[in-house]
Design a protein around this motif. Structure first.
Motif, PDB file in Angstrom:
ATOM      1  N   GLY A  53       0.737  -1.351  -0.059  1.00  0.00           N
ATOM      2  CA  GLY A  53       0.160   0.120   0.028  1.00  0.00           C
ATOM      3  C   GLY A  53       1.009   1.198  -0.167  1.00  0.00           C
ATOM      4  O   GLY A  53       0.283   2.475   0.159  1.00  0.00           O
ATOM      5  N   THR A  54       2.274   1.226   0.065  1.00  0.00           N
ATOM      6  CA  THR A  54       2.914   2.431   0.085  1.00  0.00           C
ATOM      7  C   THR A  54       3.077   2.720  -1.460  1.00  0.00           C
ATOM      8  O   THR A  54       3.633   1.859  -2.320  1.00  0.00           O
ATOM      9  CB  THR A  54       4.231   2.083   0.568  1.00  0.00           C
ATOM     10  N   PRO A  55       2.904   4.034  -1.846  1.00  0.00           N
ATOM     11  CA  PRO A  55       3.134   4.413  -3.154  1.00  0.00           C
ATOM     12  C   PRO A  55       4.571   4.496  -3.661  1.00  0.00           C
ATOM     13  O   PRO A  55       5.336   4.337  -2.787  1.00  0.00           O
ATOM     14  CB  PRO A  55       2.667   5.810  -3.013  1.00  0.00           C
ATOM     15  N   ILE A  56       4.421   4.021  -5.040  1.00  0.00           N
ATOM     16  CA  ILE A  56       5.909   3.798  -5.724  1.00  0.00           C
ATOM     17  C   ILE A  56       6.961   4.838  -5.674  1.00  0.00           C
ATOM     18  O   ILE A  56       7.917   4.662  -5.312  1.00  0.00           O
ATOM     19  CB  ILE A  56       5.736   3.475  -7.182  1.00  0.00           C
ATOM     20  N   HIS A  57       6.346   6.282  -5.491  1.00  0.00           N
ATOM     21  CA  HIS A  57       7.057   7.306  -5.381  1.00  0.00           C
ATOM     22  C   HIS A  57       7.776   7.615  -3.801  1.00  0.00           C
ATOM     23  O   HIS A  57       9.005   7.935  -3.876  1.00  0.00           O
ATOM     24  CB  HIS A  57       6.693   8.526  -5.704  1.00  0.00           C
ATOM     25  N   VAL A  58       7.250   6.828  -2.876  1.00  0.00           N
ATOM     26  CA  VAL A  58       7.569   7.219  -1.787  1.00  0.00           C
ATOM     27  C   VAL A  58       8.658   5.876  -1.472  1.00  0.00           C
ATOM     28  O   VAL A  58       9.910   6.109  -0.970  1.00  0.00           O
ATOM     29  CB  VAL A  58       6.472   6.871  -0.570  1.00  0.00           C
ATOM     30  N   LYS A 178      11.714  13.914   1.110  1.00  0.00           N
ATOM     31  CA  LYS A 178      10.382  14.336   0.874  1.00  0.00           C
ATOM     32  C   LYS A 178      10.134  14.815  -0.496  1.00  0.00           C
ATOM     33  O   LYS A 178       9.352  14.499  -1.446  1.00  0.00           O
ATOM     34  CB  LYS A 178       9.920  15.122   1.855  1.00  0.00           C
ATOM     35  N   ALA A 179      11.232  15.703  -0.759  1.00  0.00           N
ATOM     36  CA  ALA A 179      11.329  16.577  -2.072  1.00  0.00           C
ATOM     37  C   ALA A 179      11.484  15.656  -3.176  1.00  0.00           C
ATOM     38  O   ALA A 179      10.917  15.716  -4.270  1.00  0.00           O
ATOM     39  CB  ALA A 179      12.593  17.558  -2.006  1.00  0.00           C
ATOM     40  N   GLN A 180      12.195  14.635  -3.014  1.00  0.00           N
ATOM     41  CA  GLN A 180      12.572  13.440  -4.057  1.00  0.00           C
ATOM     42  C   GLN A 180      11.336  12.741  -4.252  1.00  0.00           C
ATOM     43  O   GLN A 180      11.068  12.420  -5.384  1.00  0.00           O
ATOM     44  CB  GLN A 180      13.609  12.580  -3.763  1.00  0.00           C
ATOM     45  N   SER A 181      10.630  12.601  -3.244  1.00  0.00           N
ATOM     46  CA  SER A 181       9.252  11.732  -3.300  1.00  0.00           C
ATOM     47  C   SER A 181       8.308  12.549  -4.372  1.00  0.00           C
ATOM     48  O   SER A 181       7.606  11.951  -5.415  1.00  0.00           O
ATOM     49  CB  SER A 181       8.730  11.237  -2.099  1.00  0.00           C
ATOM     50  N   LEU A 182       8.183  14.025  -3.775  1.00  0.00           N
ATOM     51  CA  LEU A 182       7.213  14.756  -4.713  1.00  0.00           C
ATOM     52  C   LEU A 182       7.574  14.825  -6.118  1.00  0.00           C
ATOM     53  O   LEU A 182       6.965  14.740  -7.046  1.00  0.00           O
ATOM     54  CB  LEU A 182       7.199  16.174  -4.095  1.00  0.00           C
ATOM     55  N   ASN A 183       8.949  14.956  -6.438  1.00  0.00           N
ATOM     56  CA  ASN A 183       9.600  14.916  -7.881  1.00  0.00           C
ATOM     57  C   ASN A 183       9.064  13.524  -8.634  1.00  0.00           C
ATOM     58  O   ASN A 183       8.938  13.688  -9.808  1.00  0.00           O
ATOM     59  CB  ASN A 183      11.258  15.107  -8.011  1.00  0.00           C
ATOM     60  N   TYR A 184       9.441  12.537  -8.030  1.00  0.00           N
ATOM     61  CA  TYR A 184       9.267  11.230  -8.474  1.00  0.00           C
ATOM     62  C   TYR A 184       7.767  11.109  -8.897  1.00  0.00           C
ATOM     63  O   TYR A 184       7.336  10.581  -9.867  1.00  0.00           O
ATOM     64  CB  TYR A 184       9.646  10.016  -7.587  1.00  0.00           C
ATOM     65  N   ALA A 185       7.009  11.507  -8.032  1.00  0.00           N
ATOM     66  CA  ALA A 185       5.448  11.474  -8.045  1.00  0.00           C
ATOM     67  C   ALA A 185       5.142  12.161  -9.358  1.00  0.00           C
ATOM     68  O   ALA A 185       4.164  11.670 -10.241  1.00  0.00           O
ATOM     69  CB  ALA A 185       4.589  12.062  -7.002  1.00  0.00           C
TER      70      ALA A 185
END
Length: 202
Positions: A53-58, A178-185
């Motif tokens: 259940g954890t999003p791919i980008h995280v 966190k910033a990397q996760s948002l970029n990946y998303a």
């Protein structure tokens, strides 16, 4: 000797065709589309997301911080006088930089006893498993890359005790995750349709 070399090169060529002689390495570790370009990696990331259940980008953001997607990386060894090798600060290893004890807990918990830390499929599933339990044990949202990374680094007990508050450097790293996760998303959103259309070609 030449015959043996020819056999070796031929074997390696066959393994390369099957994807077994060398592990996939993204051209750009800061781009989710590049990281997920390999169909096997994409399938593994999807499987982990669906299972835990954890999003791919995280998940990718955590792995990016831990290893930059290098399969056999270990913590840097300490050196004395510039040439005497010392001990490594921990036994972390592989894509997820998982500790031996935590990895054993993962294998026992999931029944995946053959899991290896230098295997991307196992490592991404491990991150999914860990973040799932961070949600279950201490109530961290699976979408909260910053808090998930703090728990990943400090352990569930350390997170509950807020040990990270005394580590300014770690808080900065968590902000980077966190910033990397948002970029990946954002990147994944742009190439998801293409990645889906490429599934199952081989």
């Amino acid at each position: 000797m030449p015959d043996k070399l020819l056999i070796l090169l031929t074997s390696c060529a066959l393994l390369l065709m099957m994807g077994g002689c060398a592990s996939f390495k993204p051209n750009n570790v800061n781009d989710a589309c590049s990281v997920l370009e390999d169909e096997d990696w994409y399938e593994a990331a999807l499987d982990s997301q669906e299972r835990w259940g954890t999003p791919i980008h995280v998940q990718l953001a955590i792995m990016h911080q831990e290893s930059k997607f290098q399969q056999d990386i270990r913590p840097a060894r300490k050196w004395y006088l510039g040439f005497i090798p010392g001990f490594r600060p921990s036994n972390a290893y592989g894509y997820a930089q998982a500790l031996e004890g935590t990895w054993d807990a993962y294998r026992n918990s999931t029944g995946n006893h053959g899991a290896k830390r230098d295997n991307f499929d196992d490592a991404i599933d491990f991150i999914g498993w860990y973040t799932y339990h961070s949600h279950k044990n201490v109530g961290i949202s699976k979408w909260d890359a910053r808090a998930q990374y703090l728990a990943y680094h400090e352990g569930w007990g350390g997170y509950k005790r807020k040990t990270y508050n005394s580590k300014g450097w770690l808080l900065k790293v968590a902000d980077k995750v966190k910033a990397q996760s948002l970029n990946y998303a954002a990147q994944y959103k742009k190439c998801q349709a293409e990645l889906e259309s490429n599934r199952g070609w081989f």
